[in-house]
Design a protein around this motif. Structure first.
Motif, PDB file in Angstrom:
ATOM      1  N   GLY A   1       0.761  -1.298  -0.205  1.00  0.00           N
ATOM      2  CA  GLY A   1       0.038   0.002   0.124  1.00  0.00           C
ATOM      3  C   GLY A   1       0.768   1.260   0.050  1.00  0.00           C
ATOM      4  N   TRP A   2       2.123   1.268   0.685  1.00  0.00           N
ATOM      5  CA  TRP A   2       2.963   2.103   0.669  1.00  0.00           C
ATOM      6  C   TRP A   2       3.472   2.597  -0.760  1.00  0.00           C
ATOM      7  N   GLN A   3       3.758   1.396  -1.179  1.00  0.00           N
ATOM      8  CA  GLN A   3       4.485   1.388  -2.731  1.00  0.00           C
ATOM      9  C   GLN A   3       3.402   2.037  -3.606  1.00  0.00           C
ATOM     10  N   SER A   4       2.139   1.879  -3.458  1.00  0.00           N
ATOM     11  CA  SER A   4       1.224   2.590  -4.202  1.00  0.00           C
ATOM     12  C   SER A   4       1.028   3.858  -4.127  1.00  0.00           C
ATOM     13  N   ILE A   5       1.317   4.416  -2.541  1.00  0.00           N
ATOM     14  CA  ILE A   5       1.277   5.702  -2.314  1.00  0.00           C
ATOM     15  C   ILE A   5       2.532   6.465  -3.143  1.00  0.00           C
ATOM     16  N   GLU A   6       3.695   5.766  -3.214  1.00  0.00           N
ATOM     17  CA  GLU A   6       4.912   6.482  -3.760  1.00  0.00           C
ATOM     18  C   GLU A   6       4.690   6.422  -5.325  1.00  0.00           C
ATOM     19  N   ARG A   7       3.950   5.538  -5.894  1.00  0.00           N
ATOM     20  CA  ARG A   7       3.571   5.482  -7.204  1.00  0.00           C
ATOM     21  C   ARG A   7       2.822   6.635  -7.746  1.00  0.00           C
ATOM     22  N   ALA A   8       1.719   7.104  -6.754  1.00  0.00           N
ATOM     23  CA  ALA A   8       0.778   7.870  -6.921  1.00  0.00           C
ATOM     24  C   ALA A   8       1.284   9.323  -6.692  1.00  0.00           C
ATOM     25  N   GLU A   9       2.339   9.475  -5.975  1.00  0.00           N
ATOM     26  CA  GLU A   9       3.042  10.897  -5.802  1.00  0.00           C
ATOM     27  C   GLU A   9       3.907  11.042  -7.100  1.00  0.00           C
ATOM     28  N   ALA A  10       4.742   9.888  -7.435  1.00  0.00           N
ATOM     29  CA  ALA A  10       5.551  10.122  -8.706  1.00  0.00           C
ATOM     30  C   ALA A  10       4.796  10.485 -10.092  1.00  0.00           C
ATOM     31  N   GLU A  11       3.289   9.972 -10.173  1.00  0.00           N
ATOM     32  CA  GLU A  11       2.480  10.389 -11.204  1.00  0.00           C
ATOM     33  C   GLU A  11       1.940  11.728 -11.090  1.00  0.00           C
ATOM     34  N   LEU A  12       1.772  11.899  -9.611  1.00  0.00           N
ATOM     35  CA  LEU A  12       1.403  13.648  -9.656  1.00  0.00           C
ATOM     36  C   LEU A  12       2.392  14.553  -9.969  1.00  0.00           C
ATOM     37  N   GLY A  13       3.395  14.124  -9.504  1.00  0.00           N
ATOM     38  CA  GLY A  13       4.497  15.087  -9.899  1.00  0.00           C
ATOM     39  C   GLY A  13       4.743  15.158 -11.196  1.00  0.00           C
TER      40      GLY A  13
ATOM     41  N   LYS B   1       4.333  15.064  -2.938  1.00  0.00           N
ATOM     42  CA  LYS B   1       3.423  14.666  -1.623  1.00  0.00           C
ATOM     43  C   LYS B   1       2.003  14.749  -2.097  1.00  0.00           C
ATOM     44  N   LEU B   2       1.225  13.578  -1.925  1.00  0.00           N
ATOM     45  CA  LEU B   2      -0.125  13.577  -1.452  1.00  0.00           C
ATOM     46  C   LEU B   2      -0.419  14.492  -0.124  1.00  0.00           C
ATOM     47  N   PRO B   3      -1.177  15.534  -0.061  1.00  0.00           N
ATOM     48  CA  PRO B   3      -1.294  16.187   1.113  1.00  0.00           C
ATOM     49  C   PRO B   3      -2.443  15.857   2.172  1.00  0.00           C
ATOM     50  N   ASP B   4      -3.581  14.880   1.670  1.00  0.00           N
ATOM     51  CA  ASP B   4      -4.641  14.785   2.795  1.00  0.00           C
ATOM     52  C   ASP B   4      -4.782  13.282   2.870  1.00  0.00           C
ATOM     53  N   TRP B   5      -5.548  12.917   4.013  1.00  0.00           N
ATOM     54  CA  TRP B   5      -5.899  11.613   4.400  1.00  0.00           C
ATOM     55  C   TRP B   5      -6.691  10.726   3.205  1.00  0.00           C
ATOM     56  N   GLU B   6      -7.433  11.385   2.398  1.00  0.00           N
ATOM     57  CA  GLU B   6      -8.439  10.933   1.406  1.00  0.00           C
ATOM     58  C   GLU B   6      -7.530  10.412   0.403  1.00  0.00           C
ATOM     59  N   SER B   7      -6.693  11.251  -0.043  1.00  0.00           N
ATOM     60  CA  SER B   7      -5.854  11.016  -1.349  1.00  0.00           C
ATOM     61  C   SER B   7      -4.864   9.878  -1.042  1.00  0.00           C
ATOM     62  N   LEU B   8      -4.500   9.822   0.383  1.00  0.00           N
ATOM     63  CA  LEU B   8      -3.286   8.945   0.615  1.00  0.00           C
ATOM     64  C   LEU B   8      -4.089   7.252   0.771  1.00  0.00           C
ATOM     65  N   MET B   9      -5.194   7.558   1.361  1.00  0.00           N
ATOM     66  CA  MET B   9      -5.734   6.054   1.567  1.00  0.00           C
ATOM     67  C   MET B   9      -6.240   5.490   0.032  1.00  0.00           C
ATOM     68  N   GLU B  10      -6.752   6.649  -0.666  1.00  0.00           N
ATOM     69  CA  GLU B  10      -7.187   6.157  -2.035  1.00  0.00           C
ATOM     70  C   GLU B  10      -6.053   5.564  -2.835  1.00  0.00           C
ATOM     71  N   ALA B  11      -4.931   6.066  -2.767  1.00  0.00           N
ATOM     72  CA  ALA B  11      -3.559   5.561  -3.491  1.00  0.00           C
ATOM     73  C   ALA B  11      -3.329   4.337  -2.892  1.00  0.00           C
ATOM     74  N   ALA B  12      -3.411   4.178  -1.449  1.00  0.00           N
ATOM     75  CA  ALA B  12      -2.887   2.994  -0.621  1.00  0.00           C
ATOM     76  C   ALA B  12      -3.843   1.660  -1.058  1.00  0.00           C
ATOM     77  N   HIS B  13      -4.890   1.958  -1.458  1.00  0.00           N
ATOM     78  CA  HIS B  13      -5.769   0.841  -1.687  1.00  0.00           C
ATOM     79  C   HIS B  13      -6.091   0.850  -3.258  1.00  0.00           C
ATOM     80  N   SER B  14      -5.250   1.401  -3.970  1.00  0.00           N
ATOM     81  CA  SER B  14      -5.632   1.345  -5.663  1.00  0.00           C
ATOM     82  C   SER B  14      -5.111  -0.070  -6.133  1.00  0.00           C
ATOM     83  N   GLU B  15      -5.502  -0.602  -7.142  1.00  0.00           N
ATOM     84  CA  GLU B  15      -4.826  -1.529  -7.658  1.00  0.00           C
ATOM     85  C   GLU B  15      -3.608  -1.572  -8.083  1.00  0.00           C
ATOM     86  N   VAL B  16      -2.778  -2.522  -7.709  1.00  0.00           N
ATOM     87  CA  VAL B  16      -1.417  -2.508  -8.688  1.00  0.00           C
ATOM     88  C   VAL B  16      -1.436  -2.775  -9.964  1.00  0.00           C
ATOM     89  N   PRO B  17      -0.808  -1.933 -10.855  1.00  0.00           N
ATOM     90  CA  PRO B  17      -1.009  -2.216 -12.339  1.00  0.00           C
ATOM     91  C   PRO B  17      -0.299  -3.543 -12.724  1.00  0.00           C
TER      92      PRO B  17
END
Length: 447
Positions: free
Chosen positions: A410-422, A431-447
């Motif tokens: 889940g943490w690795q998914s957050i890292e990917r989401a932050e790289a994509e945002l950048g 960095k993702l700045p809020d709980w909602e975006s962090l948890m959404e990224a943590a539980h996203s499907e691994v590509p």
């Protein structure tokens, strides 16, 4: 098999886990954190432009990727989460590495005026801590006062003077970057109640202020002369002597014309924050003088410094944790070499490391020997601790206790989401700045 829960994934927690698995080939460690992201203050406290210090995350990552260490984020221990007593049932031992969660207060009139913030609130905002609030720190501010002369004070002073060009390559959240880039703050006063020879900043951080583009740093020679260590630094320890020489260089340099000016002020003690139309408008200081015993005394002379933004950086403070004894004077849990003490008696299976053990002192590296001492105490107690049966599947038990841990994937998914945002913003990792975006990224499907 000794099973240990370490509460907190900052440096003290990671170093505790590292010591445990290095010293005992059988121990298994779950590192729990309230946040879905690891690394504690290395992620959320180190200034975004301090890339070398932030690279310590790579060392902490190696600990959390060890085959006998497991990261479980999003786990609240205490009220609203897993009760401390239940956690104690799930593991042979629990080590609390929770740091110092709040700030010291000045205790002066006007401290709670709009526009007055703790420096750590400001740091949390520009570091994208999910609990941070965007309080419009910089709105309508032209002059800022930073109360304190430690490294956190230097950090926030530097951030106020940084421009878009220097901040864009960092992982600062986009909203904070935009606000700092648009800031109209031109005058920044960093103020200490004692002299430069007693300031707590380190020379490396202090020198950085003099390298900021478009920024002039000033100090008043007459003000500095009140410090005996400034007039004759020969007896000072080397770090303090270097600090004095850096400040002396600025005091002896003629003022330069620059968009930003940082004023280093000393021997001024805040006594009141003054309101202007319901908002902080100035800080009233009393001039102090050395008392000959390492402290200062008031002189009865006062000075007001204009400020629409006040950042208070006067130290951290530990807070009580559910189920643990607490010493409010020191902000720590009473302990003996890391073993929790209740009324002077060791409590088997409960331990502390880091700031909650020793107080908010030292640098990141100070946590390593502190953690090792606690780990050695715990392992000495292991024969007694392992006499009690604990669940083999703690992850299922934690879920049954009402929490849904974010695992390493889940943490690795957050890292990917932050790289994509950048990448979408034309920047590096953002960095993702809020709980909602962090948890959404943590539980996203691994590509």
């Amino acid at each position: 098999m000794l099973r240990v829960a370490v509460v907190g994934s900052g440096p003290s927690g990671c170093y505790t886990a590292q010591s445990l698995v290095q010293l005992d080939s059988e121990v298994r460690v779950d590192v729990l954190d309230r946040l879905p992201c690891p690394y504690g203050l290395v992620r959320y406290g180190v200034a975004p432009d301090h890339e070398k210090i932030k690279s310590l995350q790579n060392n902490l990552r190696a600990v959390l990727e060890h085959d006998r260490v497991r990261f479980l984020g999003g786990v609240q221990v205490g009220p609203g989460g897993v009760p401390a007593a239940r956690l104690r049932e799930l593991y042979h031992a629990v080590v609390y590495c929770v740091g110092a969660a709040t700030d010291r207060h000045l205790g002066i009139p006007g401290e709670d005026l709009p526009g007055s913030w703790s420096a750590t609130q400001f740091v949390s905002w520009y570091s994208a801590h999910p609990d941070a609030v965007d309080g419009g720190f910089l709105r309508d501010a032209r002059s800022a006062v930073v109360i304190g002369v430690g490294n956190v004070a230097v950090d926030v002073t530097r951030m106020l003077a940084r421009g878009l060009t220097e901040l864009s390559p960092t992982d600062m959240p986009q909203a904070a970057l935009t606000a700092l880039a648009a800031s109209r703050v031109t005058e920044i006063h960093m103020v200490g109640r004692r002299g430069p020879s007693q300031a707590r900043f380190t020379t490396k951080e202090l020198r950085e202020l003099g390298t900021l583009p478009g920024t002039d740093v000033t100090a008043d020679p007459a003000e500095l002369a009140a410090d005996p260590g400034y007039t004759d630094p020969s007896a000072l320890p080397a770090p303090q002597r270097r600090n004095v020489e850096v400040v002396r260089g600025w005091a002896e340099s003629p003022p330069a014309d620059a968009p930003h000016r940082i004023h280093l002020r000393f021997f001024l003690r805040p006594v009141e924050l003054l309101a202007e139309r319901g908002h902080v408008g100035a800080v009233r200081f009393e001039r102090t003088a050395p008392d000959g015993q390492g402290g200062v005394t008031g002189t009865g002379r006062y000075e007001d410094i204009e400020a629409q933004l006040v950042l208070r950086s006067v130290g951290y403070l530990g807070v009580p944790m559910e189920g643990l004894p607490f010493d409010p004077k020191t902000g720590t849990v009473p302990n003996l070499a890391g073993r929790v003490l209740r009324e002077g008696v060791v409590t088997p299976g409960e331990y502390v490391a880091g700031w909650i053990k020793r107080g908010p002192t030292g640098v990141i590296g100070t946590n390593r020997p502190c953690a090792k001492e606690t780990a050695m105490s715990l392992l000495e107690d292991a024969p007694l601790l392992t006499a009690r049966d604990v669940p083999q599947d703690t992850l299922t038990a934690l879920r049954a206790a009402g929490t849904d841990p974010v695992e390493w994937t889940g943490w690795q998914s957050i890292e990917r989401a932050e790289a994509e945002l950048g990448a979408s913003l034309g920047r590096g990792v953002v960095k993702l700045p809020d709980w909602e975006s962090l948890m959404e990224a943590a539980h996203s499907e691994v590509p």
